[in-house]
Design an enzyme around this catalytic site. Structure first.
Site, PDB file in Angstrom:
ATOM      1  N   GLY A 282       0.550  -4.832   0.971  1.00 18.05           N
ATOM      2  CA  GLY A 282      -0.673  -4.911   0.166  1.00 18.05           C
ATOM      3  C   GLY A 282      -0.449  -5.607  -1.168  1.00 18.05           C
ATOM      4  O   GLY A 282      -1.389  -6.155  -1.753  1.00 18.05           O
TER       5      GLY A 282
ATOM      6  N   ALA B 239       0.874  -1.168   0.000  1.00 19.27           N
ATOM      7  CA  ALA B 239       0.000   0.000   0.000  1.00 19.27           C
ATOM      8  C   ALA B 239       0.914   1.221   0.000  1.00 19.27           C
ATOM      9  O   ALA B 239       2.062   1.159   0.453  1.00 19.27           O
ATOM     10  CB  ALA B 239      -0.885  -0.031   1.238  1.00 19.27           C
TER      11      ALA B 239
ATOM     12  N   GLU C 271      -0.683  -9.210  -0.445  1.00 15.86           N
ATOM     13  CA  GLU C 271      -2.101  -9.486  -0.175  1.00 15.86           C
ATOM     14  C   GLU C 271      -2.912  -9.528  -1.473  1.00 15.86           C
ATOM     15  O   GLU C 271      -3.812 -10.346  -1.634  1.00 15.86           O
ATOM     16  CB  GLU C 271      -2.664  -8.404   0.754  1.00 15.86           C
ATOM     17  CG  GLU C 271      -1.986  -8.399   2.103  1.00 15.86           C
ATOM     18  CD  GLU C 271      -2.479  -7.261   2.980  1.00 15.86           C
ATOM     19  OE1 GLU C 271      -2.025  -6.118   2.788  1.00 15.86           O
ATOM     20  OE2 GLU C 271      -3.334  -7.507   3.827  1.00 15.86           O
TER      21      GLU C 271
ATOM     22  N   GLU D  61       4.431  -5.031   7.245  1.00 11.10           N
ATOM     23  CA  GLU D  61       3.649  -3.982   7.908  1.00 11.10           C
ATOM     24  C   GLU D  61       4.083  -3.721   9.347  1.00 11.10           C
ATOM     25  O   GLU D  61       4.030  -2.577   9.818  1.00 11.10           O
ATOM     26  CB  GLU D  61       2.153  -4.338   7.888  1.00 11.10           C
ATOM     27  CG  GLU D  61       1.498  -4.214   6.529  1.00 11.10           C
ATOM     28  CD  GLU D  61       1.598  -5.458   5.669  1.00 11.10           C
ATOM     29  OE1 GLU D  61       2.393  -6.372   5.998  1.00 11.10           O
ATOM     30  OE2 GLU D  61       0.883  -5.534   4.653  1.00 11.10           O
TER      31      GLU D  61
HETATM   32  N1  DAK Z   1       4.588   3.169  -0.907  1.00  9.87           N
HETATM   33  C1  DAK Z   1       4.977   4.325  -1.494  1.00  9.87           C
HETATM   34  N2  DAK Z   1       6.121   4.463  -2.186  1.00  9.87           N
HETATM   35  C2  DAK Z   1       6.926   3.384  -2.268  1.00  9.87           C
HETATM   36  C3  DAK Z   1       6.589   2.135  -1.679  1.00  9.87           C
HETATM   37  C4  DAK Z   1       5.344   2.055  -0.969  1.00  9.87           C
HETATM   38  N3  DAK Z   1       4.902   0.923  -0.410  1.00  9.87           N
HETATM   39  N4  DAK Z   1       7.574   1.263  -1.920  1.00  9.87           N
HETATM   40  C5  DAK Z   1       8.503   1.939  -2.657  1.00  9.87           C
HETATM   41  N5  DAK Z   1       8.116   3.208  -2.859  1.00  9.87           N
HETATM   42  C6  DAK Z   1       8.814   4.257  -3.595  1.00  9.87           C
HETATM   43  C7  DAK Z   1      10.019   4.744  -2.792  1.00  9.87           C
HETATM   44  O1  DAK Z   1       9.610   5.701  -1.811  1.00  9.87           O
HETATM   45  C8  DAK Z   1      10.870   5.366  -3.882  1.00  9.87           C
HETATM   46  O2  DAK Z   1      10.317   6.615  -4.223  1.00  9.87           O
HETATM   47  P1  DAK Z   1      11.280   7.916  -4.369  1.00  9.87           P
HETATM   48  O3  DAK Z   1      11.991   8.043  -3.087  1.00  9.87           O
HETATM   49  O4  DAK Z   1      12.193   7.565  -5.521  1.00  9.87           O
HETATM   50  O5  DAK Z   1      10.315   9.021  -4.652  1.00  9.87           O
HETATM   51  C9  DAK Z   1      10.617   4.418  -5.073  1.00  9.87           C
HETATM   52  O6  DAK Z   1       9.395   3.741  -4.782  1.00  9.87           O
HETATM   53  C10 DAK Z   1      11.722   3.383  -5.238  1.00  9.87           C
HETATM   54  O7  DAK Z   1      11.882   2.729  -3.996  1.00  9.87           O
HETATM   55  P2  DAK Z   1      13.331   2.557  -3.308  1.00  9.87           P
HETATM   56  O8  DAK Z   1      14.244   3.654  -3.688  1.00  9.87           O
HETATM   57  O9  DAK Z   1      13.079   2.335  -1.857  1.00  9.87           O
HETATM   58  O10 DAK Z   1      13.825   1.219  -4.012  1.00  9.87           O
HETATM   59  P3  DAK Z   1      14.791   0.122  -3.399  1.00  9.87           P
HETATM   60  O11 DAK Z   1      15.120  -0.793  -4.523  1.00  9.87           O
HETATM   61  O12 DAK Z   1      15.929   0.737  -2.637  1.00  9.87           O
HETATM   62  O13 DAK Z   1      13.918  -0.665  -2.321  1.00  9.87           O
HETATM   63  C11 DAK Z   1      11.928  -1.812  -1.523  1.00  9.87           C
HETATM   64  C12 DAK Z   1      12.795  -1.404  -2.761  1.00  9.87           C
HETATM   65  C13 DAK Z   1      10.635  -2.440  -2.074  1.00  9.87           C
HETATM   66  C14 DAK Z   1      12.666  -2.820  -0.683  1.00  9.87           C
HETATM   67  C15 DAK Z   1      11.631  -0.535  -0.693  1.00  9.87           C
HETATM   68  O14 DAK Z   1      11.092   0.476  -1.560  1.00  9.87           O
HETATM   69  C16 DAK Z   1      10.638  -0.786   0.392  1.00  9.87           C
HETATM   70  O15 DAK Z   1      10.955  -1.332   1.456  1.00  9.87           O
HETATM   71  N6  DAK Z   1       9.407  -0.331   0.196  1.00  9.87           N
HETATM   72  C17 DAK Z   1       8.355  -0.405   1.174  1.00  9.87           C
HETATM   73  C18 DAK Z   1       7.852  -1.807   1.243  1.00  9.87           C
HETATM   74  C19 DAK Z   1       6.794  -1.926   2.312  1.00  9.87           C
HETATM   75  O16 DAK Z   1       7.022  -1.691   3.482  1.00  9.87           O
HETATM   76  N7  DAK Z   1       5.622  -2.302   1.853  1.00  9.87           N
HETATM   77  C20 DAK Z   1       4.498  -2.492   2.736  1.00  9.87           C
HETATM   78  C21 DAK Z   1       3.719  -1.220   2.782  1.00  9.87           C
HETATM   79  S1  DAK Z   1       2.554  -1.282   4.096  1.00  9.87           S
HETATM   80  C22 DAK Z   1      -4.355  -1.227   5.995  1.00  9.87           C
HETATM   81  C23 DAK Z   1      -4.426  -1.449   4.651  1.00  9.87           C
HETATM   82  C24 DAK Z   1      -3.358  -1.921   4.004  1.00  9.87           C
HETATM   83  C25 DAK Z   1      -2.203  -2.129   4.663  1.00  9.87           C
HETATM   84  C26 DAK Z   1      -2.121  -1.895   6.000  1.00  9.87           C
HETATM   85  C27 DAK Z   1      -3.173  -1.466   6.676  1.00  9.87           C
HETATM   86  N8  DAK Z   1      -5.462  -0.698   6.658  1.00  9.87           N
HETATM   87  C28 DAK Z   1      -6.033   0.472   6.065  1.00  9.87           C
HETATM   88  C29 DAK Z   1      -5.808  -1.155   7.979  1.00  9.87           C
HETATM   89  C30 DAK Z   1      -1.060  -2.483   3.927  1.00  9.87           C
HETATM   90  C31 DAK Z   1       0.081  -1.934   4.279  1.00  9.87           C
HETATM   91  C32 DAK Z   1       1.222  -2.022   3.417  1.00  9.87           C
HETATM   92  O17 DAK Z   1       1.197  -2.541   2.348  1.00  9.87           O
END
Ligand code: DAK
Length: 260
Positions: free
Chosen positions: A111, A66, A114, A134
């Site tokens: 997400g 997400a 998921e 998360e």
């Molecule tokens: N959201 C927004 N932007 C993201 C992103 C994300 N999930 N993942 C990556 N990006 C963006 C980065 O910010 C970066 O943007 P700029 O800085 O260039 O503007 C660009 O994509 C490239 O990412 P990186 O520079 O970080 O690339 P790397 O190769 O170094 O790293 C990575 C790739 C996938 C390991 C890293 O980007 C990363 O850790 N990303 C976050 C992954 C993550 O934590 N995903 C889970 C998100 S939480 C709910 C509903 C849904 C959910 C929860 C609750 N309710 C409403 C109750 C779900 C939650 C989630 O999914």
């Protein structure tokens, strides 16, 4: 269909949908979730599309989660509404009467994992990585991930993935049954489309019933689920497809199913 965050391509009976926000690694914001929901609803009433392949544009990500930037200043009410839309999308993917295959060629995190789990099954490339990170952000999966993960790979493995937030590679995802198949990156989409075509050549009413009884049966007691299977089996004997399929076998020819 006119979408800003999705690329849609129809190859014969197979619709390929690519989530396309490359600068954010295809992260899911409200627009993507809304457009995907609209796409699934429009596909559900199509007479020609018989399978859906869901993938991520670019080489790096299926969906990296997400959108964290969009979620960062949500309050509990916003989060509930966002999670509700994600759950509704997951339910529609389960209810549409055609197969939905996730083709994961890169990050499928949060997400994104998921969303892949809400598809009927997952094919991955050797570059795919899966995780539910998360907890690192102080939240939990909110699009059905805890429950679909539990049902896909069992409680202990689901707990380990959701509690550690660790990423696993495609071979480990295959080993634990999260994905059905792992192929080289160049072969991913073609492999998913080939399977989609195989399924699209079967009787459409039968495919819809297989999906219905397996998805709904997962939430029922065995006796009730077996009764649902028996009822669905019998109902198909009222279809032209059943007559055609069995006649084709006896006449040693390919069946020409019409979905009737
Ligand atoms: N959201 C927004 N932007 C993201 C992103 C994300 N999930 N993942 C990556 N990006 C963006 C980065 O910010 C970066 O943007 P700029 O800085 O260039 O503007 C660009 O994509 C490239 O990412 P990186 O520079 O970080 O690339 P790397 O190769 O170094 O790293 C990575 C790739 C996938 C390991 C890293 O980007 C990363 O850790 N990303 C976050 C992954 C993550 O934590 N995903 C889970 C998100 S939480 C709910 C509903 C849904 C959910 C929860 C609750 N309710 C409403 C109750 C779900 C939650 C989630 O999914």
């Amino acid at each position: 269909m006119n979408f800003e965050t999705l690329i849609v391509e129809d190859r014969g009976p197979v619709r390929i949908v690519s989530i396309n926000r490359p600068k954010a690694l295809n992260a899911l914001n409200a627009q993507v979730v809304g457009e995907l929901t609209e796409l699934v609803e429009e596909t559900a009433i199509s007479d020609t599309v018989r399978a859906l392949v869901l993938t991520g544009a670019g080489e790096k990500a299926f969906v990296a989660g997400a959108d964290i930037k969009a979620m960062s200043d949500m309050n509990p009410g916003d989060a509930l509404a966002f999670a509700g839309k994600g759950h509704a999308l997951g339910e529609e993917l389960g209810a549409i009467g055609i197969p939905v295959i996730a083709a994961v060629g890169g990050f499928a995190l949060g997400g994104g994992c998921e969303l892949a789990l809400a598809c009927d099954f997952i094919y991955a490339s050797t570059k795919a990585k899966f995780g539910q990170p998360e907890v690192k952000l102080g939240v939990i999966p909110g699009f059905g991930g805890t429950q679909r993960m539990l049902r896909r790979i069992g409680a202990a493995r689901a707990l380990e993935l959701c509690m550690t937030g660790e990423m696993i590679k495609a071979d480990e995802a295959l080993r634990i049954g999260l994905v059905n198949k792992v192929v080289e990156p160049d072969a991913l989409l073609d492999t998913a489309v080939a399977t989609a075509n195989t399924i699209a050549s079967m009787g459409p009413l039968a495919i819809a019933k297989v999906k219905e009884v397996i998805h709904e049966g997962a939430n029922k007691a065995l006796d009730d689920a077996n009764l649902q299977e028996q009822t669905a089996f019998a109902a198909l004997f009222a279809s032209a497809d059943q007559k055609e399929g069995m006649a084709a076998f006896m006449e040693k020819r390919d069946a020409n199913f019409k979905g009737e």
